[in-house]
Every structure is written in C-alpha cells, then in structure tokens.
Write an enzyme that holds these catalytic residues in place. Structure first.
Site, PDB file in Angstrom:
ATOM      1  N   SER A 299       0.760  -0.956   0.064  1.00 41.14           N
ATOM      2  CA  SER A 299      -0.075  -0.116   0.028  1.00 41.14           C
ATOM      3  C   SER A 299       0.760   1.309   0.004  1.00 41.14           C
ATOM      4  CB  SER A 299      -0.911   0.006   1.210  1.00 41.14           C
ATOM      5  OG  SER A 299      -1.995   1.003   1.240  1.00 41.14           O
ATOM      6  N   ASP A 310      10.014   5.725 -10.365  1.00 37.31           N
ATOM      7  CA  ASP A 310       9.556   6.249 -11.699  1.00 37.31           C
ATOM      8  C   ASP A 310      10.411   7.526 -11.930  1.00 37.31           C
ATOM      9  OD1 ASP A 310       7.863   4.107 -12.093  1.00 37.31           O
ATOM     10  OD2 ASP A 310       6.070   5.241 -12.042  1.00 37.31           O
ATOM     11  N   LYS A 324      -0.578  -4.309  -2.988  1.00 28.74           N
ATOM     12  CA  LYS A 324      -1.806  -4.075  -2.507  1.00 28.74           C
ATOM     13  C   LYS A 324      -1.977  -2.510  -2.999  1.00 28.74           C
ATOM     14  CE  LYS A 324      -4.684  -2.868   1.274  1.00 28.74           C
ATOM     15  NZ  LYS A 324      -5.203  -1.664   0.766  1.00 28.74           N
TER      16      LYS A 324
END
Length: 446
Positions: A299, A310, A324
């Site tokens: 999460s 990224d 998740k």
C-alpha cells in the site's frame, strides 16, 4: 346529477383507468424475479431469508448481529479489504491510525477462508515470534478460523495485555506448527533512524499520522550527526511496512522530490480521478536514495517506492512488494460503526497499476545470512611436489604450509531470517548500503 354523484363518477373513472393501467402491465413471474438485477425486488429475497431465520432457526437470534453479519458478508465478498466494522472495531481502527493499540502486532487479510499475515510489525509479539509475511493462521486457541469473518478472527486475537494465545501457523514447505504469544499494548514508533557510518538509515515502520514529520526530523538529525560534508546518502527501509495513511505516503515522497506526480487514484468514475504532486524542496538536498522493500511492503510503502523509482529519485532494492494497490474509503455510520470499501486503485507516476502486481525492485536482493563453512585445505602451492619455500634456498616445510583451523564465510540464502542466530546481520541492508556507496561514488566522479 348532484355534485356528490359527479364526484363518485370521477373516482370510478379514475379507479377504472388505474385498474386498466395495472392490468395492462406485464406480469412479473417467479422466473423474472430469479433473474432480476433490480435491488428492490432482490430485497424481497433478503426479507424472506431474514423472516425465515427469525421464525424457524433452532435458537433465538439477535437482529443486530444478523444484519451486521449480512452487511459484512456482502462487503467481504467483493475483495479481501472491504468489510463492515461494528462500533468497537471502528473505535479500534481510529486508535490504530494514531499508532497505539492492543494485540499481537499483525497486519492480516482474508484469503480463501483463512487469515493471511501481510506483515508483522516491528518490535511486537508477532515480530519477536518470527511470524512472516505469507504465513496463514489456521487456528486460534485450537479453534479453526474457517467460517469466521476477518473481524471476528481479529477480535479473538486481541485481548487483555499479558494474556497468552496460541496460533496455528501454516507456512510454505513446512508442517503446521503452534506459536504461543503473549498479548501486549502495541505502541508503534512509526520511524526509527540511525547513522550507518556515512549513510543515514531510516526505517519507516508504518504510515501513521506523524510519519512525514518524523522522517523529516530523521533526515535533519542524521545530517547533523554524520556531518553535512561526510554523509553520502540515505536508505529508506519499508520492508514489512503494511502501509497506512495515503497523505503520509504522499508527504514522505514530497520530502525527497522537487516536482512531478507522486500517485494517482482512479475509480470507475473517470471524473473522480485524483492526482497528488510534489512541491518544490528536497530535504536530502539531492543526495542519493535507496528504498529497501520486500514482499511485506504494501500500500503506502508501494506508493513511496513506486514514485521515487519512476522519477529516478531512488534505486529500489530487495524483493518484489506485496501488490496492494487498492484504495479503501471508510464511511462512518454513527451509532453502528463503519464501512470499509474499496473505491479506487493506485497508479504510479508512469501509469502502472500497483494492484496485484507490486513494485519490482531495480536490484533484487534475497534474504540471506552469512554462514561459516570449513575452509577447503590441501590444494595450495605448498602441497605441490617439490614446492619451494617462501625463502631463497629452502624447501617448503610443514611449518610453511597453511594449517588453517579457521573457517571461511559462505553466503546462504535463508527465507526464514532466523533471528536466533545473528540478529545484527542484515544482508539486504548491508547490500543496500554498498549500492548507495557505489551510486554516491559515481555521482562524485561526474
């Protein structure tokens, strides 16, 4: 015709028109009802089942419990993270987000009728008992969890501090075994940090209300402790971090990013898409970062590692994360509790869904430990026929030959992370620090 007669005639005509309209409507058959998606017609099924239970079940039933269980069943059938919380569970959830609650220190989910451990929380009874991500709890004090809702299973694991509980654990490639735990008040320190030589090490245990604030404090104090000119970078350790508050995950990313999207949440309604972006300012002043993850990172941990990866702000190392990537919205129902329901999915800045995929590390580092093995002797130069000595004019003597009684170190992968051997050795962290040193050296040369 009197006024009364006219009025009665009007009613008769109206009644006739209504009767005609009803008669003209298509007849609803039992087959139609069995195939319908109309929720109001389907509520008749619910009502019929409720009435049958109330009138014919072998024992008296509790109306409130029946309704709450039905709502929970409806929600939990959607996915493992949706469900109903009664008033007690709702209050406990609010306490947990503040970083203090009672129990064993486990983050769990429901999986095919069993309770699956998502993550043990640092320095809790579950962590000290070496319970692991991916373990299944099959019995609680000898009672099978099959048939219990996740909320009911969690309630059974909670209890008064210093009381004992026995969990039966099913672990891959092992026979089921029992673990006896002592319940405790779980006080979570969301952030821990220390200097590892010239590296700042920050362990984020959970994303609670003060996490961002504490990470910022950790960075500043590590700068001061190590020295502004000596510090080479930071390791953010989110291994076995089950997640927490979205705003705190965004806040932690924002500490280390100058700009750009951090995460987006997308529901089935396009207009409800939400995007969270960084603001100017990097508390680490551009120093290299390594984020350490494993299969227990979920999460909010995946939001942080995915965003920094990224944007090439950090190297992500370790093992693939839990996956998740769904957003749960909690709606309070005053007087009754609350509903936890999945309403959206998380996407990294590059548009990748985290859900069921997780974050793949840039560099895979397995869990491992250093194990001492005997040195293989008898194959050196001194063992060759007519080998000369290290000194001119002499033959190799027995005293020149290596008589090693020492043992060499060999790396052996260990999925269990046996804490009873050498708790101070953390192979993954050591490799993360090595990588960070290499990155810092490369940056310095450039």
């Amino acid at each position: 015709m009197t006024r009364f007669t006219k009025w009665m005639t009007g009613v008769a005509i109206l009644a006739l028109s209504i009767s005609t309209a009803v008669t003209a409507a298509p007849k609803v058959t039992k087959e139609d009802i069995s195939k319908t998606e109309d929720p109001y017609l389907l509520m008749e099924l619910f009502g019929a089942a409720f009435d049958t239970i109330k009138s014919e079940y072998v024992e008296e039933t509790d109306n409130k419990k029946l309704i709450e269980t039905a709502i929970n069943g409806m929600l939990s059938s959607l996915d493992p993270h949706s469900g109903f919380m009664d008033a007690e569970s709702y209050a406990e959830m609010e306490t947990q987000t503040k970083g203090e609650f009672g129990g064993l220190g486990l983050e769990v989910s429901s999986d095919n009728g069993l309770v699956r451990i998502m993550s043990p929380i640092d320095d809790t009874p579950a962590y000290k008992a070496n319970l692991q991500t991916g373990d299944y709890i099959t019995h609680i004090d000898g009672l099978s969890v099959i048939g219990l809702s996740l909320n009911d299973a969690v309630k059974k694991m909670r209890g008064k501090p210093n009381t004992k509980i026995t969990l039966t654990i099913s672990r891959k490639n092992q026979d089921p075994f029992d673990v006896v735990l002592t319940r405790a008040i779980i006080k979570i320190q969301p952030v821990k940090y220390e200097a590892k030589g010239d590296i700042g090490y920050i362990r984020i245990v959970t994303f609670s209300e003060t996490t961002t604030e504490m990470v910022e404090k950790a960075v500043k104090e590590l700068y001061q402790k190590i020295g502004k000119d000596k510090i080479k970078g930071f390791v953010l350790d989110v291994r076995n971090n089950p997640g927490g508050l979205l705003d705190q995950a965004v806040g932690v990313c924002d500490l280390f990013m100058e700009s750009g999207e951090i995460v987006s949440t997308r529901s089935r309604i396009p207009e409800d898409t939400m995007r969270f972006s960084a603001t100017k300012g990097d508390v680490a002043n551009g120093l290299p970062l390594v984020v350490l993850i494993n299969e227990g990172s979920a999460s909010a941990s995946e939001i942080v590692s995915g965003a920094l990866q990224d944007h090439h702000r950090a190297l992500v190392v370790g093992l693939k994360s839990f996956g998740k990537g769904s957003v749960q919205t909690i709606k309070q129902i005053p007087g009754f509790g609350g509903i936890r329901m999945t309403t959206a999915r998380y996407y990294t800045p590059s548009g990748k869904s985290i859900q069921a995929k997780g974050i793949t590390p840039d560099i895979v580092i397995p869990r491992a430990k250093i194990e001492e093995l005997p040195v293989i002797t008898g194959f050196g130069e001194e063992n060759l026929p007519q080998a000369i000595s290290s000194e001119v004019g002499k033959k190799a003597s027995e005293t020149d030959k290596i008589k090693s009684t020492k043992v060499g170190a060999s790396l052996r992968q260990n999925g269990n992370d046996d804490k009873s051997e050498d708790e101070k050795t953390d192979y993954q962290l050591d490799r993360a620090i090595d990588i960070l040193h290499a990155v810092a050296l490369t940056q310095a040369k450039n």
